[in-house]
Motif scaffolding. Structure first.
Motif, short mmCIF file in Angstrom:
data_model
loop_
_atom_site.label_atom_id
_atom_site.label_comp_id
_atom_site.label_asym_id
_atom_site.label_seq_id
_atom_site.Cartn_x
_atom_site.Cartn_y
_atom_site.Cartn_z
N GLN A 379 0.83 -1.21 0.00
CA GLN A 379 0.00 0.00 0.00
C GLN A 379 0.86 1.25 0.00
O GLN A 379 0.57 2.22 -0.72
N ASN A 380 1.92 1.25 0.78
CA ASN A 380 2.81 2.40 0.81
C ASN A 380 3.63 2.50 -0.47
O ASN A 380 3.86 3.59 -1.00
N TYR A 381 4.06 1.35 -0.99
CA TYR A 381 4.90 1.33 -2.19
C TYR A 381 4.15 1.87 -3.40
O TYR A 381 4.68 2.66 -4.18
N PHE A 382 2.90 1.43 -3.56
CA PHE A 382 2.12 1.86 -4.71
C PHE A 382 1.37 3.16 -4.47
O PHE A 382 0.93 3.81 -5.41
N GLY A 383 1.19 3.52 -3.21
CA GLY A 383 0.44 4.73 -2.90
C GLY A 383 -1.02 4.42 -2.71
O GLY A 383 -1.58 3.51 -3.32
N SER A 384 -1.67 5.16 -1.86
CA SER A 384 -3.09 4.95 -1.58
C SER A 384 -3.93 5.76 -2.55
O SER A 384 -3.48 6.71 -3.16
N GLY A 385 -5.18 5.35 -2.68
CA GLY A 385 -6.11 6.07 -3.55
C GLY A 385 -5.84 5.81 -5.02
O GLY A 385 -5.15 4.87 -5.40
N GLU A 386 -6.41 6.65 -5.88
CA GLU A 386 -6.25 6.49 -7.31
C GLU A 386 -4.82 6.84 -7.71
O GLU A 386 -4.19 7.74 -7.16
N VAL A 387 -4.32 6.11 -8.69
CA VAL A 387 -2.95 6.33 -9.15
C VAL A 387 -2.89 7.51 -10.09
O VAL A 387 -3.90 8.07 -10.50
N GLY A 388 -1.67 7.91 -10.46
CA GLY A 388 -1.48 9.07 -11.32
C GLY A 388 -1.84 8.80 -12.76
O GLY A 388 -2.36 7.74 -13.12
N LEU A 389 -1.54 9.78 -13.59
CA LEU A 389 -1.90 9.70 -15.00
C LEU A 389 -0.92 8.88 -15.82
O LEU A 389 -1.29 8.31 -16.85
N ILE A 390 0.33 8.83 -15.42
CA ILE A 390 1.38 8.26 -16.26
C ILE A 390 1.56 6.78 -15.96
O ILE A 390 1.71 6.38 -14.81
N GLY A 391 1.54 5.98 -17.01
CA GLY A 391 1.67 4.54 -16.83
C GLY A 391 2.93 3.95 -17.43
O GLY A 391 3.27 2.81 -17.12
N ARG A 392 3.63 4.71 -18.28
CA ARG A 392 4.79 4.15 -18.98
C ARG A 392 5.95 5.14 -18.99
O ARG A 392 5.75 6.35 -18.91
N GLU A 393 7.13 4.58 -19.13
CA GLU A 393 8.34 5.41 -19.15
C GLU A 393 8.31 6.38 -20.32
O GLU A 393 8.74 7.54 -20.19
N ARG A 394 7.83 5.94 -21.49
CA ARG A 394 7.75 6.83 -22.66
C ARG A 394 6.93 8.07 -22.35
O ARG A 394 7.32 9.20 -22.69
N GLN A 395 5.80 7.89 -21.70
CA GLN A 395 4.93 9.01 -21.37
C GLN A 395 5.62 9.95 -20.39
O GLN A 395 5.56 11.17 -20.53
N ARG A 396 6.28 9.38 -19.39
CA ARG A 396 6.95 10.20 -18.38
C ARG A 396 8.05 11.05 -19.01
O ARG A 396 8.15 12.25 -18.72
N LYS A 397 8.86 10.44 -19.86
CA LYS A 397 9.98 11.18 -20.46
C LYS A 397 9.48 12.33 -21.34
O LYS A 397 10.07 13.42 -21.35
N LEU A 398 8.40 12.11 -22.08
CA LEU A 398 7.88 13.16 -22.94
C LEU A 398 7.28 14.31 -22.12
O LEU A 398 7.43 15.48 -22.48
#
Length: 455
Positions: A379-398
């Motif tokens: 729970q702490n590792y992934f975070g509580s509640g809804e996750v963020g918008l970014i799901g892939r490294e490609r998206q994060r880098k852009l």
């Protein structure tokens, strides 16, 4: 004829044999194929029963067919679907009949989704989300992929890109009317305000991005320790199935064994490593080397020892929990267990030592407490509640590149509007690549080849 202009077909349902098999056809020959096999084109989007016949008019199957004319179809092309009985002989006959048509061929992995992307039915972030949804193993992964498939990131990126273009238009107007006195400042100031607000939004999304990527990849837990302390028994208990050989002889596990399971909706990969000890056996030495390397890459290490030992090598960056096994064979274990309070943020017990658990992997003693601690850690590792918008490294880098360009455009405003305009054009182009609308041909093959055939 170019491959993109050819008609493609594939089995789009599950493995055979099955009750029903669905064969999807997409392209200009979809209609002629329906006429030839079913005798007519049925009413659009209406399931219709038909006797399918081959070129020799021999019956293939009593089936259900559907017709989705372009552009109102999944791929944006004419699409026909054949719902036949899911026997191998039936499918082989239908595939043979379809293959006989000119410019009709079997689809490659991801080709249906790629055509949907190329025809504007979904953007690249939604295509990636579709792949994630297909490969989701847990409910939390499914929910995240479904949110992305609904355009969560794509819609935001389109909005950001439009706002960048609006700010860029103001800057460009300031350049064009630079001889009009106060006009440039009247245009540049609101443009910079738009850029400042937009940059803050993107950086806020980036700050929360880690949870989504981690959820897609999953939590990796390595079980390490000396030989013959019950590592294989523990992984079998955690996975609730026999994934590793259990033997009283030391050195049974010589390579890395992995098991994936659902931990309260979180994806977890548990690794059973070779027993770490000094040995002259070259095969076992390689197993120990791999065990050390894999444990160093894990997100959490369960250091398994027998009931009387408390030795816990603090190596690597991952939290290390001591798990004392075989407490049913140790008189010391008859006293109340010291295991219990774990800080899920770092895996540290309240006090001076690492988390300490006492279990019997064979009998099940202490396993509920260990599993509860693993859930808290996840729970702490992934975070509580809804996750963020970014799901892939490609998206994060852009998005990181976009934010960098926006910040630079603000800092360079004093140099002149031309510098700001150039950075904004580059930022809009970067978001275009995120959506798959600008200069992404070189990455499409890499993305769609991971899809299953028929999607």
């Amino acid at each position: 004829m170019h491959p993109r202009d050819q008609t493609i077909f594939a089995l789009s349902s599950g493995q055979l044999p099955s009750a029903i098999a669905i064969v999807r056809v997409s392209g200009p020959q979809g209609g002629p194929a329906l006429i030839a096999l079913a005798g007519k084109i049925p009413q659009a989007r209406m399931a219709t029963r038909a006797l399918l016949r081959g070129a020799d008019q021999a019956p293939i199957d009593d089936a259900v067919v559907l017709w989705f004319p372009a552009p109102r179809s999944a791929t944006g092309e004419d699409v026909a679907e054949f719902h036949v009985h899911g026997g191998r002989a039936v499918l082989a006959a239908l595939v043979s009949a379809l293959s006989a048509f000119e410019n009709v061929r079997a689809a490659e992995p991801g080709e249906f989704t790629r055509r949907a992307f190329e025809n504007g039915k979904l953007d690249l972030t939604e295509a990636e989300a579709l792949d994630d949804l297909i490969h989701a193993d847990t409910d939390r992964q499914r929910r995240q992929a479904l949110r992305q498939l609904k355009g969560l990131l794509g819609d935001r990126a389109r909005d950001w890109r439009e706002r960048i273009i609006e700010a860029s238009a103001l800057i460009e107007a300031g350049i064009d009317f630079s001889d009009e006195g106060d006009v440039p400042s009247e245009l540049v100031v609101p443009a910079l305000a738009k850029i400042e607000a937009l940059s803050g939004e993107i950086e806020e999304v980036l700050a929360a991005q880690g949870r989504s990527e981690r959820l897609r990849e999953g939590l990796v837990v390595a079980i390490a320790g000396p030989p013959n302390v019950g590592k294989s028994t523990l992984i079998n208990q955690l996975a609730r199935r026999e994934v590793a050989i259990v033997s009283p002889h030391a050195g049974t596990t010589r390579d890395i064994i992995e098991a994936q399971f659902d931990l309260d909706g979180y994806p977890v990969t548990v690794i059973d490593t070779a027993g770490i000890r000094e040995t002259d056996d070259p095969v076992e030495q390689e197993g120990v080397r791999r065990a050390r390397a894999r444990a160093a890459e894990a997100d959490l290490v369960l250091w398994l020892v027998d009931g009387s030992s408390r030795r816990n090598p603090q190596q690597g960056t991952a939290p290390v929990w001591t798990v004392r096994n075989k407490i049913d064979l140790d008189e010391v274990s008859q006293r109340p267990s010291a295991a219990g309070s774990v800080d899920p943020g770092g895996g540290q017990l309240e006090g001076k030592s690492a988390a300490d658990f006492a279990i019997s992997a064979s009998r099940g003693d202490g396993l509920p407490q260990l599993m509860a601690a693993l859930v808290s850690f996840a729970q702490n590792y992934f975070g509580s509640g809804e996750v963020g918008l970014i799901g892939r490294e490609r998206q994060r880098k852009l998005l990181q590149e976009t934010a960098k360009l926006l910040r630079r455009s603000i800092s360079e405003a004093e140099k002149g509007e031309e510098f700001v305009a150039e950075d904004l054009r580059a930022a809009a182009g970067t978001l275009g690549r995120l959506l798959g609308r600008v200069d992404v041909e070189h990455i499409l093959d890499a993305i769609f080849r991971d899809f299953c055939i028929g999607k």
